[in-house]
Write an enzyme that holds these catalytic residues in place. Structure first.
Site, PDB file in Angstrom:
ATOM      1  N   HIS A   8     -97.780 -17.023 -28.757  1.00  0.00           N
ATOM      2  CA  HIS A   8     -97.810 -17.251 -30.215  1.00  0.00           C
ATOM      3  C   HIS A   8     -99.039 -18.056 -30.683  1.00  0.00           C
ATOM      4  CE1 HIS A   8     -95.831 -21.007 -29.098  1.00  0.00           C
ATOM      5  NE2 HIS A   8     -94.609 -20.514 -29.117  1.00  0.00           N
ATOM      6  N   ASP A  62     -90.568 -13.707 -32.074  1.00  0.00           N
ATOM      7  CA  ASP A  62     -90.152 -15.039 -31.615  1.00  0.00           C
ATOM      8  C   ASP A  62     -88.868 -15.459 -32.343  1.00  0.00           C
ATOM      9  OD1 ASP A  62     -90.055 -17.467 -30.315  1.00  0.00           O
ATOM     10  OD2 ASP A  62     -91.743 -18.369 -31.393  1.00  0.00           O
ATOM     11  N   HIS A 102     -97.732 -23.850 -25.886  1.00  0.00           N
ATOM     12  CA  HIS A 102     -97.245 -25.231 -26.004  1.00  0.00           C
ATOM     13  C   HIS A 102     -98.149 -26.142 -25.172  1.00  0.00           C
ATOM     14  CE1 HIS A 102     -93.498 -24.428 -28.228  1.00  0.00           C
ATOM     15  NE2 HIS A 102     -93.524 -23.271 -27.583  1.00  0.00           N
ATOM     16  N   GLU A 130     -89.969 -19.489 -21.417  1.00  0.00           N
ATOM     17  CA  GLU A 130     -90.856 -20.342 -22.223  1.00  0.00           C
ATOM     18  C   GLU A 130     -90.582 -21.790 -21.841  1.00  0.00           C
ATOM     19  OE1 GLU A 130     -92.475 -20.695 -26.807  1.00  0.00           O
ATOM     20  OE2 GLU A 130     -90.466 -19.926 -26.454  1.00  0.00           O
TER      21      GLU A 130
END
Length: 398
Positions: free
Chosen positions: A217, A279, A196, A130
């Site tokens: 997510h 997560d 993100h 990530e």
């Protein structure tokens, strides 16, 4: 010798059916209604009506049991992995954070060593990276000092150093060089995912055409609709619904997203396009009030309250403290999703996203015997990995 699970409520991708499942060696041999044919020396477990399902497939977790996958040691990986195993996770993709080059390389080393020495743990197909190639405007709880644009020399070093240890990589597709990076990932069999990020629809479409088919997510740390000059422009949230083939994951802990939104995502995208993810951070499976997000050396202090991790100033969540059984419990008991669809989103769909659907994620002859048993409250009492009982007990055996 075969192992037979009988009197089980067997969860298939489209139904729950009373019956049996037979395991031979590492694989599922048969499944059906009624009772199986048994032979001398066979092991029979009577589940007495409990559910039998494929093990959970977790594609985004940062840790558990007091350990983070960024700690960079095999011991940390094993502790976190076995904590998740006790809650039903039989396939796990350890997830890193944006970090220094040294810490990322250490995380790769930790995973590779853990896979060699761990016994009675979940399968660890590879890392989910990530970052560090993310958008600072959507950093969430990630430390901004480690966020940077894709650099070919650096990401190629990580890929070649990993030698197949990296399975998925989350990136912000609007960054300079991101499309080249995504194509490189696809060339190496690594699943690219967008997260993100501050993208708008046109950039999402470009990313999709360059092989970025998954959204990290959904709703968390990403763009929504904006208005300029009176006109509205969809962000990644709306784009995920507009582009039907995009798969998404949702943090279904009941905190990151309201139950009503979880139900809406399920209804609009469908269970074959939605994966549940915890997560989780290092304090999943623990009863603590404070913890650290990321490595113990360079991570950020967080507080635990209201069943979720928060930044110390309480302006944002810092991560989930959930394990996967909680996700199914929230979707089943609160969002009122049929149990077989809850399990599909926690097993077969994430397996499909990661290219493993022919091996794990459903109860079908020939697939790996990764199985779990639980009750109506989704309390896991038995876990089997590759045909061997790895945790708990499946009930009365003979």
């Amino acid at each position: 010798m075969s192992i037979h699970f009988v009197n089980a409520a067997v969860i298939y991708p489209d139904r729950v059916e009373q019956g049996f499942v037979t395991v031979e060696g590492h694989r599922i041999k048969a499944a059906g209604t009624g009772l199986p044919e048994t032979g001398p020396g066979d092991q029979v477990y009577d589940l007495r009506g409990k559910y039998l399902s494929p093990g959970f497939v977790e594609i985004h977790s940062h840790g558990a049991g007091g350990c983070d996958f960024m700690d960079g040691t095999a011991e940390a990986v094993i502790t976190a992995a076995k904590t998740h195993l006790q809650h039903g996770t039989t396939t796990l993709f350890p997830t890193t954070l944006a970090a220094s080059r040294e810490e990322i390389l250490n995380s790769i080393d930790g995973l590779r060593l853990a896979r060699r020495i761990m016994t009675d743990g979940p399968e660890l197909p590879g890392l989910h990276m990530e970052g560090p190639y993310l958008n600072r405007k959507q950093k969430g709880a990630i430390d901004e000092q480690y966020i940077r644009d894709p650099q070919r020399e650096e990401y190629e070093e990580f890929i070649f150093y990993g030698q197949g240890a990296i399975s998925r990589w989350t990136l912000a597709p609007e960054l300079p060089g991101a499309m080249e990076f995504a194509r490189c990932l696809r060339d190496h069999g690594i699943v690219p995912s967008m997260g993100h990020t501050d993208v708008e629809y046109g950039q999402v479409l470009e990313a999709y055409h360059n092989g970025i088919n998954h959204v990290t997510h959904l709703y968390s740390a990403m763009s929504g609709m904006v208005r300029r000059g009176g006109f509205r422009y969809p962000g990644l949230i709306e784009s995920a619904f507009c582009i039907g083939d995009l798969t998404v994951e949702v943090i279904a802990d009941g905190c990151h997203l309201p139950v009503e939104i979880l139900e809406m995502v399920y209804r609009l995208k469908g269970p074959d396009k939605v994966a549940l993810t915890c997560d989780s951070m290092r304090c999943a499976g623990q009863n603590v009030k404070e913890s650290v997000l990321g490595s113990l050396k360079n991570g950020q202090r967080v507080i635990i309250e209201d069943d979720v991790a928060k930044m110390p100033d309480r302006t944002a969540f810092a991560g989930s403290i959930a394990t996967d059984d909680r996700l199914v419990r929230v979707m089943y008991h609160q969002a009122r999703v049929p149990l077989w669809d809850c399990m599909r989103m926690m097993s077969l769909t994430p397996a499909s996203i990661m290219g493993l659907a022919d091996q794990v994620g459903s109860i079908m002859p020939g697939k790996t015997a990764n199985l779990i048993s639980f009750d109506e409250d989704i309390r896991v009492n038995g876990v089997m990995v590759q045909g061997s009982v790895a945790f708990g007990s499946f009930g009365a055996g003979k």
